[in-house]
Structures are given as C-alpha cells and as structure tokens.
Design an enzyme around this catalytic site. Structure first.
Site, PDB file in Angstrom:
ATOM      1  N   ARG A  53      67.318  86.144 -37.291  1.00 50.19           N
ATOM      2  CA  ARG A  53      65.899  85.455 -37.647  1.00 50.19           C
ATOM      3  C   ARG A  53      65.505  85.981 -38.973  1.00 50.19           C
ATOM      4  O   ARG A  53      64.865  85.485 -39.694  1.00 50.19           O
ATOM      5  CB  ARG A  53      64.846  85.757 -36.466  1.00 50.19           C
ATOM      6  CG  ARG A  53      63.592  85.293 -37.074  1.00 50.19           C
ATOM      7  CD  ARG A  53      62.719  84.921 -35.755  1.00 50.19           C
ATOM      8  NE  ARG A  53      62.470  85.806 -34.859  1.00 50.19           N
ATOM      9  CZ  ARG A  53      62.025  87.101 -34.752  1.00 50.19           C
ATOM     10  NH1 ARG A  53      61.283  87.321 -35.922  1.00 50.19           N
ATOM     11  NH2 ARG A  53      62.034  87.941 -33.978  1.00 50.19           N
ATOM     12  N   ASP A 179      58.760  66.425 -50.968  1.00 47.84           N
ATOM     13  CA  ASP A 179      59.814  66.145 -50.042  1.00 47.84           C
ATOM     14  C   ASP A 179      60.679  65.379 -50.684  1.00 47.84           C
ATOM     15  O   ASP A 179      60.712  64.111 -51.062  1.00 47.84           O
ATOM     16  CB  ASP A 179      59.151  65.448 -48.724  1.00 47.84           C
ATOM     17  CG  ASP A 179      59.907  65.190 -47.685  1.00 47.84           C
ATOM     18  OD1 ASP A 179      61.609  65.074 -48.007  1.00 47.84           O
ATOM     19  OD2 ASP A 179      59.853  65.154 -46.625  1.00 47.84           O
ATOM     20  N   LYS A 204      69.338  64.705 -42.750  1.00 43.02           N
ATOM     21  CA  LYS A 204      69.661  63.473 -43.382  1.00 43.02           C
ATOM     22  C   LYS A 204      70.881  63.536 -44.247  1.00 43.02           C
ATOM     23  O   LYS A 204      72.001  63.769 -43.668  1.00 43.02           O
ATOM     24  CB  LYS A 204      68.364  62.837 -44.078  1.00 43.02           C
ATOM     25  CG  LYS A 204      67.059  62.993 -43.157  1.00 43.02           C
ATOM     26  CD  LYS A 204      67.188  62.147 -42.121  1.00 43.02           C
ATOM     27  CE  LYS A 204      65.950  62.557 -40.908  1.00 43.02           C
ATOM     28  NZ  LYS A 204      64.899  62.246 -41.648  1.00 43.02           N
TER      29      LYS A 204
HETATM   30  C1  LIG Z   1      63.499  63.210 -41.106  1.00 41.22           C
HETATM   31  C2  LIG Z   1      62.287  63.442 -41.944  1.00 41.22           C
HETATM   32  C3  LIG Z   1      61.653  64.386 -41.895  1.00 41.22           C
HETATM   33  C4  LIG Z   1      61.828  65.368 -40.709  1.00 41.22           C
HETATM   34  O1  LIG Z   1      63.063  66.032 -40.628  1.00 41.22           O
HETATM   35  P1  LIG Z   1      63.674  66.545 -39.257  1.00 41.22           P
HETATM   36  O2  LIG Z   1      64.865  66.988 -39.889  1.00 41.22           O
HETATM   37  O3  LIG Z   1      63.686  65.311 -38.544  1.00 41.22           O
HETATM   38  O4  LIG Z   1      62.476  67.417 -38.809  1.00 41.22           O
HETATM   39  C5  LIG Z   1      60.793  64.913 -42.984  1.00 41.22           C
HETATM   40  N1  LIG Z   1      60.786  64.157 -44.049  1.00 41.22           N
HETATM   41  C6  LIG Z   1      61.373  62.973 -44.360  1.00 41.22           C
HETATM   42  C7  LIG Z   1      61.178  62.151 -45.532  1.00 41.22           C
HETATM   43  C8  LIG Z   1      62.487  62.640 -43.483  1.00 41.22           C
HETATM   44  O5  LIG Z   1      63.181  61.501 -43.579  1.00 41.22           O
END
Ligand SMILES: *Cc1c(COP(=O)(O)O)cnc(C)c1O
Length: 393
Positions: A53, A179, A204
């Site tokens: 951790r 993001d 993703k």
């Molecule tokens: C999927 C996604 C998230 C969240 O991510 P997880 O790995 O599912 O927790 C945050 N921002 C965007 C743009 C996403 O597509």
C-alpha cells in the site's frame, strides 16, 4: 531438520537474481527488510519497499512510465479511475471549499461531485460551456480550489480548449485537473497546455483489453503528488493489485498502435454513418461538419479518438432492432477496448437522468455511443449496415 509446517513455508528459495525483460509482477503484500539498519532507514527516509500500500515495484514502474508519457513530474497508480478522481479531489479540497466542473463529464464523476462531496462540505458548480473562459470566471469564488474538465468528454466529444481554461485557473492560482481518459497521452498531453494534474481511468485505453480496472494521477508538481500518495491514497487505501498494474503496463506498451488504428477506424465509421439516411447526426470531431473540428485539429492532430455518439431517426423501437441485429459490435458499458462496443445511453448509463437533463446533455431517444476497436473497418461498416437494415424493418 525442520518440521512439515515449517518446510511448507520456507523450503526452497526464489531464483537467484535474474533480470526479466517483461515487467516482473511483485504480487506480495510486503517486502523483506534486509537487516535492522535498513528497516530503520526505510521508515525514516521512505527509500526502498516495505508494504504494497506504501509502494510496490510493479506499480511504481507503471507510475514512472505514465509520468513520462503525460510529461508530468510524478504519477500515482490506483485501483480505478474513480479512485484517481477521489484521491485527487480529497487531496486538493477540504470542508468549506468549492470547485467548478465542466457539466459534460463522466456520469460517475458527476455522481461523486453531487452525491458524495456535499456530505463532506465541498460544493461543486457546473459550467455549461466549458470552452468559454468567462463562464468559469463568473462562478469562481474566494474558496474555489479546483477547476475540473475532461479533454474529450463523451458522448458528445466537445473537445476541450485546455489552454483557455488553464489560463483562468492560473490567473486565480487554482489547480486545473483534466480527465484525459478518452484522449490518452498519445493524442493530447494536457500538462503541455497548462493543466496542473491529469487523471485517467486506466480501465479504458491504457489497459486497452477490457480485462482490468485501474486509475492514474499525473501531477506536474512532485510535492503535491507526494501529498496525494503519502497522506491521501495511503490512508484511504485504493491500492491497485500488482497483477493489474502488470496488465495495464502491457496495454500501455501498444497504446499508440491501438489509438492510431482506433482513431482511423472511428473516422471511417463516422464518415460512413454521416451519409446514411437513417442517421440524424454524428458527434465526431474528426468530421469537417463537426463544430469542434478546428479545436480537434489544434489539440488532436494525431487522431480524434475512438468514442463518439450518433443518433438514429426514430426512437426506442429502432434502437432495439439496431442493437439486437449487431454481430461484431459488443453490447456493453465500457470504453477503449480493442473490440468495438455499442451502448444506448438513455436507457443504461444515463437512465437516472430526467428527460430535460438528457436533452441538455444532447442525448436523444435514438442516441447510441460507440467505442471503436481495432477490427477491420469493412467488417465494422458491414455490421452497422446490418443494424440499419433491421431498422428499416
Ligand atoms: C470510466 C471512466 C472513469 C471511471 O473510471 P473507472 O476505472 O471505471 O473507475 C472516469 N472518467 C472517465 C472519462 C471514464 O470514462
């Protein structure tokens, strides 16, 4: 001679030091402390490894690679994209603080801002036109600590003018968090355009194969990242498994190849869809007809991404026939997979939104989101043709 129970724990020893070319998976909760003095040293300086951790060599390798790819000082790998968002926000804000977010963002992020943060005394206001600097300016308060937006928000692909929002943040000394999940650092590196922190859902495109969840924070300020690592993530505990870190690293090694192919395929699919009479609109910034085309040329010269939405004329019945006829596209709620995916937003990921909110987000009864994979383009087009044939009935 030791007993059976002792032998089953201690007999044999790991191979002597070798140097594997692939990233080794240190699937271990903790690390042997060399001797008394090294333990004392580790706990006072933080050098070396003690407990996963706190730090793990597999996770750390991914962090260092992501920091380089995004052009940041340091990175932190976490168990999911939501964890990356939560650790960033909980590290930058405290009770009584305020933040601004673009209104076109991932549903999970929106839920975190409107459902969880108010309980902690943190308020969020939303900016509808994220590319209008005055719209941000107007909502900034003395206690505003963060501006938040996505580089390519889905499903509508309103490409973000990163430098314009960064200028507002910098004028007020506020952190600008982007993001960058949908663009990936292969297409755009927000820190180069003035952002302070980049976060990712590694689930993703970074991992890329739809097998694991992960999240990344990349900061241009090493001290701020150290605080997120040592005081926020360490205490809340969303540590990724080193096995998942290995799979994310494996994905990152082919990121450019996949995203290049996915962008080219997406452009091909979008151009084809745009010409079909059953299709009302296509929201892809790589199309000359799209209102974000010029921003895309400026920020996304190497490709305009894989995820976009298009809207079928008609409604639920047409959508049902379309989705049920597809054979190559996978029907699922995910993005950035090597396989092509399709989802009807109004009845799935956005089903809690009111009709008015859906309309505001540009989601109509016939709107479908696709995430284009690396298949052969003619097979994707043939599959969509199959769907449209079913729509015609
Ligand atoms: C999927 C996604 C998230 C969240 O991510 P997880 O790995 O599912 O927790 C945050 N921002 C965007 C743009 C996403 O597509």
């Amino acid at each position: 001679m030791t007993g059976f129970a002792t032998q089953q724990l201690h007999a044999g020893s790991p191979a002597s030091r070798v140097t594997p070319r692939a990233l080794p998976i240190y699937l271990t909760a903790g690390f042997v402390l060399d001797d008394f003095d090294q333990a004392v040293d580790h706990f006072s300086t933080g050098d070396g490894f003690s407990y996963t951790r706190v730090a793990n060599p597999t996770n750390q390798a991914v962090e260092q690679r992501m920091a380089v790819l995004e052009g940041g000082a340091e990175a932190l790998l976490l168990g999911s994209g939501q964890a990356a968002l939560a650790v960033t926000i909980l590290g930058l804000l405290q009770s009584g603080d305020h933040m601004l977010s673009a209104s076109s963002i991932y549903e999970g992020s929106r839920g975190f801002f409107v459902e969880n943060l108010p309980r902690l005394g943190i308020q969020t206001d939303f900016v509808k036109d994220a590319n209008d600097p005055d719209a941000w300016e107007r909502l900034i308060r003395p206690n505003t600590r963060v501006l938040f937006a996505e580089s390519i928000p889905n499903p509508k692909n309103e490409v973000l003018d990163i430098a314009a929002v960064a200028a507002v943040a910098s004028r007020h000394g506020i952190a600008f968090v982007v993001d960058n999940t949908l663009a990936t650092p292969y297409l755009v590196r927000p820190l180069e355009h003035g952002a302070d922190i980049v976060i990712h859902s590694a689930s993703k495109f970074l991992a890329g194969h739809g097998a694991v969840l992960g999240g990344v924070i990349v900061d241009k300020d090493a001290d701020r990242l150290a605080y997120l690592r040592d005081s926020v993530a360490l205490r809340f505990g969303p540590t990724p498994s080193p096995l998942n870190a290995f799979l994310i690293n494996q994905g990152v090694e082919t990121l450019s190849l996949r995203v290049e192919r996915q962008s080219a395929n997406a452009l091909g699919v979008a151009r084809w869809l745009e010409k079909q009479p059953e299709v009302l609109s296509v929201d892809y910034p790589g199309l000359e007809s799209n209102s974000y085309f010029e921003l895309a040329e400026r920020y996304l010269p190497d490709g305009t991404g894989s995820v976009f939405s298009f809207t079928l004329r008609g409604g639920i019945d047409e959508v049902r026939r379309f989705i049920n006829a597809l054979e190559v596209f996978t029907h699922m709620t995910h993005l950035g997979d090597v396989r092509s995916l399709v989802l009807h937003l109004a009845t799935t990921s956005h089903n809690l939104r009111t009709d008015e909110q859906l309309e505001e987000a540009g989601i109509w009864p016939g709107t479908l989101r696709v995430s284009i994979g690396i298949e052969d383009l003619p097979d994707l087009v043939a599959d969509l043709e199959r769907g449209l044939t079913a729509v015609r009935g």
